[in-house]
Design a protein around this motif. Structure first.
Motif, PDB file in Angstrom:
ATOM      1  N   ALA A 293       0.855  -1.184   0.000  1.00  0.00           N
ATOM      2  CA  ALA A 293       0.000   0.000   0.000  1.00  0.00           C
ATOM      3  C   ALA A 293       0.888   1.229   0.000  1.00  0.00           C
ATOM      4  O   ALA A 293       1.962   1.227   0.594  1.00  0.00           O
ATOM      5  CB  ALA A 293      -0.920   0.020   1.215  1.00  0.00           C
TER       6      ALA A 293
ATOM      7  N   LEU B 123      -6.676   5.790   1.035  1.00  0.00           N
ATOM      8  CA  LEU B 123      -6.223   4.431   1.297  1.00  0.00           C
ATOM      9  C   LEU B 123      -7.384   3.546   1.734  1.00  0.00           C
ATOM     10  O   LEU B 123      -7.470   2.386   1.327  1.00  0.00           O
ATOM     11  CB  LEU B 123      -5.118   4.419   2.356  1.00  0.00           C
ATOM     12  CG  LEU B 123      -4.511   3.057   2.655  1.00  0.00           C
ATOM     13  CD1 LEU B 123      -3.918   2.419   1.395  1.00  0.00           C
ATOM     14  CD2 LEU B 123      -3.459   3.176   3.750  1.00  0.00           C
TER      15      LEU B 123
ATOM     16  N   THR C 258       0.116   5.689  -0.282  1.00  0.00           N
ATOM     17  CA  THR C 258      -0.912   6.698  -0.471  1.00  0.00           C
ATOM     18  C   THR C 258      -0.409   8.059  -0.042  1.00  0.00           C
ATOM     19  O   THR C 258       0.653   8.170   0.580  1.00  0.00           O
ATOM     20  CB  THR C 258      -2.190   6.336   0.320  1.00  0.00           C
ATOM     21  OG1 THR C 258      -3.271   7.134  -0.152  1.00  0.00           O
ATOM     22  CG2 THR C 258      -2.003   6.545   1.812  1.00  0.00           C
TER      23      THR C 258
ATOM     24  N   THR D 230      -2.260   5.148  -5.646  1.00  0.00           N
ATOM     25  CA  THR D 230      -2.837   4.365  -4.547  1.00  0.00           C
ATOM     26  C   THR D 230      -3.621   3.173  -5.074  1.00  0.00           C
ATOM     27  O   THR D 230      -3.444   2.041  -4.598  1.00  0.00           O
ATOM     28  CB  THR D 230      -3.746   5.254  -3.670  1.00  0.00           C
ATOM     29  OG1 THR D 230      -2.932   6.290  -3.094  1.00  0.00           O
ATOM     30  CG2 THR D 230      -4.411   4.452  -2.567  1.00  0.00           C
TER      31      THR D 230
END
Length: 135
Positions: free
Chosen positions: A16, A78, A18, A34
């Motif tokens: 991940a 996110l 973001t 993202t």
């Protein structure tokens, strides 16, 4: 990946990235990045590894985040991507299950790290205290 030359038992998706900003401040390139990392690449990894996973009755494990359960300041983007990931997990579980590949999502609990301190900012101390009181 050559399905006849390799073995794969588990595929874990935990990536991940973001921009931690209020949603009104998010730029298009931040949205693209993202969702590319969290959603698009997850689908691509599953597609690329499916033949290997099918041979072993493998498992796909996707790691979500607490921001999908409730509001965390600056985590809107996110949270949207991780919620999409959770939906993909449910769909893949149904689509791939008959082939013997299991798909599951994991939502880890609170872990006190420098990243958590940075991401939660002013709510860090109350969050930490709540964790202590509930566990």
């Amino acid at each position: 990946m050559a399905a006849d030359e390799e073995r794969l038992d588990f595929l874990v998706a935990n990536a991940a990235a973001t921009a931690l900003k209020p949603l009104l401040e998010i730029k298009m390139h931040q949205i693209d990045k993202t969702f590319a990392i969290t959603v698009r690449h997850f689908i691509l990894m599953v597609q690329m590894s499916f033949q290997l996973l099918e041979k072993t009755g493998g498992r796909i494990i996707a790691v979500s985040g607490a921001d999908t359960l409730g509001y965390i300041p600056t985590h809107g983007l996110l949270a949207a991507a991780k919620t999409s990931l959770e939906t993909l997990v449910r769909y893949l579980a149904v689509e791939l299950g008959p082939s013997g590949v299991t798909t599951m999502g994991v939502l880890p609990g609170y872990v006190d790290t420098d990243s958590i301190r940075m991401m939660t900012g002013q709510v860090y101390e109350p969050l930490k205290q709540a964790e202590i009181e509930t566990h």
